[in-house]
Scaffold this motif. Sequence first.
Motif, PDB file in Angstrom:
ATOM      1  N   LYS A  66     -58.371  30.937 -10.150  1.00 31.07           N
ATOM      2  CA  LYS A  66     -57.722  31.447  -8.935  1.00 31.07           C
ATOM      3  C   LYS A  66     -56.697  32.523  -9.258  1.00 31.07           C
ATOM      4  N   ALA A  67     -55.943  32.322 -10.335  1.00 36.23           N
ATOM      5  CA  ALA A  67     -54.930  33.314 -10.724  1.00 36.23           C
ATOM      6  C   ALA A  67     -55.596  34.640 -11.088  1.00 36.23           C
ATOM      7  N   LYS A  68     -56.710  34.580 -11.817  1.00 33.43           N
ATOM      8  CA  LYS A  68     -57.429  35.812 -12.184  1.00 33.43           C
ATOM      9  C   LYS A  68     -57.983  36.513 -10.947  1.00 33.43           C
ATOM     10  N   GLU A  69     -58.463  35.730  -9.963  1.00 33.30           N
ATOM     11  CA  GLU A  69     -58.955  36.316  -8.710  1.00 33.30           C
ATOM     12  C   GLU A  69     -57.844  37.058  -7.977  1.00 33.30           C
ATOM     13  N   ARG A  70     -56.602  36.610  -8.189  1.00 32.63           N
ATOM     14  CA  ARG A  70     -55.448  37.210  -7.510  1.00 32.63           C
ATOM     15  C   ARG A  70     -54.776  38.285  -8.358  1.00 32.63           C
ATOM     16  N   GLY A  71     -55.358  38.631  -9.512  1.00 29.54           N
ATOM     17  CA  GLY A  71     -54.847  39.738 -10.293  1.00 29.54           C
ATOM     18  C   GLY A  71     -54.162  39.384 -11.596  1.00 29.54           C
ATOM     19  N   TYR A  72     -54.123  38.126 -11.963  1.00 32.88           N
ATOM     20  CA  TYR A  72     -53.468  37.720 -13.211  1.00 32.88           C
ATOM     21  C   TYR A  72     -54.260  38.215 -14.415  1.00 32.88           C
ATOM     22  N   VAL A  73     -53.547  38.705 -15.423  1.00 35.13           N
ATOM     23  CA  VAL A  73     -54.144  39.113 -16.688  1.00 35.13           C
ATOM     24  C   VAL A  73     -53.532  38.221 -17.767  1.00 35.13           C
ATOM     25  N   VAL A  74     -54.399  37.590 -18.580  1.00 30.06           N
ATOM     26  CA  VAL A  74     -53.925  36.668 -19.624  1.00 30.06           C
ATOM     27  C   VAL A  74     -52.960  37.397 -20.547  1.00 30.06           C
ATOM     28  N   GLY A  75     -51.801  36.805 -20.754  1.00 36.05           N
ATOM     29  CA  GLY A  75     -50.774  37.402 -21.597  1.00 36.05           C
ATOM     30  C   GLY A  75     -49.809  38.289 -20.829  1.00 36.05           C
ATOM     31  N   GLY A  76     -50.142  38.597 -19.586  1.00 31.55           N
ATOM     32  CA  GLY A  76     -49.284  39.440 -18.754  1.00 31.55           C
ATOM     33  C   GLY A  76     -48.249  38.611 -18.029  1.00 31.55           C
ATOM     34  N   PRO A  77     -47.469  39.261 -17.183  1.00 32.07           N
ATOM     35  CA  PRO A  77     -46.453  38.518 -16.426  1.00 32.07           C
ATOM     36  C   PRO A  77     -47.106  37.546 -15.445  1.00 32.07           C
ATOM     37  N   VAL A  78     -46.430  36.439 -15.204  1.00 28.41           N
ATOM     38  CA  VAL A  78     -46.925  35.428 -14.270  1.00 28.41           C
ATOM     39  C   VAL A  78     -46.136  35.570 -12.985  1.00 28.41           C
ATOM     40  N   GLY A 106     -43.901  25.771 -10.089  1.00 28.91           N
ATOM     41  CA  GLY A 106     -43.245  26.014 -11.375  1.00 28.91           C
ATOM     42  C   GLY A 106     -44.096  25.552 -12.546  1.00 28.91           C
ATOM     43  N   VAL A 107     -44.765  24.404 -12.373  1.00 27.00           N
ATOM     44  CA  VAL A 107     -45.653  23.891 -13.421  1.00 27.00           C
ATOM     45  C   VAL A 107     -46.857  24.815 -13.567  1.00 27.00           C
ATOM     46  N   ARG A 108     -47.357  25.320 -12.445  1.00 27.97           N
ATOM     47  CA  ARG A 108     -48.491  26.247 -12.504  1.00 27.97           C
ATOM     48  C   ARG A 108     -48.126  27.504 -13.278  1.00 27.97           C
ATOM     49  N   CYS A 109     -46.940  28.030 -13.009  1.00 27.46           N
ATOM     50  CA  CYS A 109     -46.466  29.205 -13.757  1.00 27.46           C
ATOM     51  C   CYS A 109     -46.336  28.879 -15.238  1.00 27.46           C
ATOM     52  N   GLN A 110     -45.833  27.686 -15.538  1.00 28.03           N
ATOM     53  CA  GLN A 110     -45.666  27.266 -16.929  1.00 28.03           C
ATOM     54  C   GLN A 110     -47.020  27.171 -17.622  1.00 28.03           C
ATOM     55  N   VAL A 111     -48.029  26.649 -16.929  1.00 24.79           N
ATOM     56  CA  VAL A 111     -49.368  26.532 -17.505  1.00 24.79           C
ATOM     57  C   VAL A 111     -49.894  27.909 -17.886  1.00 24.79           C
ATOM     58  N   LEU A 112     -49.768  28.883 -16.980  1.00 28.07           N
ATOM     59  CA  LEU A 112     -50.265  30.228 -17.276  1.00 28.07           C
ATOM     60  C   LEU A 112     -49.475  30.878 -18.399  1.00 28.07           C
ATOM     61  N   ALA A 113     -48.166  30.652 -18.427  1.00 26.95           N
ATOM     62  CA  ALA A 113     -47.341  31.230 -19.492  1.00 26.95           C
ATOM     63  C   ALA A 113     -47.703  30.628 -20.844  1.00 26.95           C
ATOM     64  N   LEU A 114     -47.924  29.318 -20.887  1.00 27.15           N
ATOM     65  CA  LEU A 114     -48.315  28.669 -22.138  1.00 27.15           C
ATOM     66  C   LEU A 114     -49.686  29.155 -22.608  1.00 27.15           C
ATOM     67  N   HIS A 115     -50.598  29.320 -21.660  1.00 32.13           N
ATOM     68  CA  HIS A 115     -51.924  29.833 -22.001  1.00 32.13           C
ATOM     69  C   HIS A 115     -51.814  31.259 -22.539  1.00 32.13           C
ATOM     70  N   GLY A 116     -50.990  32.061 -21.894  1.00 35.04           N
ATOM     71  CA  GLY A 116     -50.785  33.433 -22.355  1.00 35.04           C
ATOM     72  C   GLY A 116     -50.139  33.498 -23.729  1.00 35.04           C
ATOM     73  N   ALA A 117     -49.370  32.459 -24.080  1.00 40.34           N
ATOM     74  CA  ALA A 117     -48.715  32.406 -25.395  1.00 40.34           C
ATOM     75  C   ALA A 117     -49.656  31.887 -26.476  1.00 40.34           C
ATOM     76  N   GLY A 118     -50.859  31.451 -26.079  1.00 43.19           N
ATOM     77  CA  GLY A 118     -51.848  31.049 -27.072  1.00 43.19           C
ATOM     78  C   GLY A 118     -52.007  29.561 -27.282  1.00 43.19           C
ATOM     79  N   LEU A 119     -51.402  28.719 -26.459  1.00 46.37           N
ATOM     80  CA  LEU A 119     -51.562  27.279 -26.624  1.00 46.37           C
ATOM     81  C   LEU A 119     -52.947  26.851 -26.174  1.00 46.37           C
ATOM     82  N   SER A 120     -53.455  25.780 -26.787  1.00 51.16           N
ATOM     83  CA  SER A 120     -54.775  25.261 -26.428  1.00 51.16           C
ATOM     84  C   SER A 120     -54.684  24.453 -25.133  1.00 51.16           C
ATOM     85  N   ARG A 121     -55.856  24.160 -24.554  1.00 51.99           N
ATOM     86  CA  ARG A 121     -55.890  23.340 -23.326  1.00 51.99           C
ATOM     87  C   ARG A 121     -55.272  21.974 -23.580  1.00 51.99           C
TER      88      ARG A 121
END
Length: 115
Positions: free
Chosen positions: A48-60, A13-28
């Motif tokens: 790892k998420a990008k290797e598995r098909g994740y696109v920044v700003g897309g659904p997590v 759940g935290v991993r999903c939150q990290v990607l969602a926050l990054h997609g929303a434009g928050l800094s590291r």
Amino acid sequence: MSSSTTKRFIDDGVRCQVLALHGAGLSRKQIYEVTGVSPTGFFRLLRKAKERGYVVGGPVLLAYVKDAKRSGRPTKAQQPKGSDATLAEEPTEPADQTGFLQQLLLPEEDDDAIY
């Protein structure tokens, strides 16, 4: 090993939150303050998420953040100290299953049957 180099488990759940926050434009730094995930952990997760098909700003999707199946030999099970538990001994002679197989394969003899 110091606490700064100790790996800690990050919940899916935290991993999903990290990607969602990054997609929303928050800094590291902001992501670290909210989730506690270090910048190094963030970059590993993002890679790892990008290797598995994740696109920044897309659904997590959960598939983007799930741990991969571990390979290799499993660790040995530890027996508690002072335990008298032992493995059961295997029988020295194989069980006779001839009668069981005959019942399955051969019909019962019936004295009254007409052949």
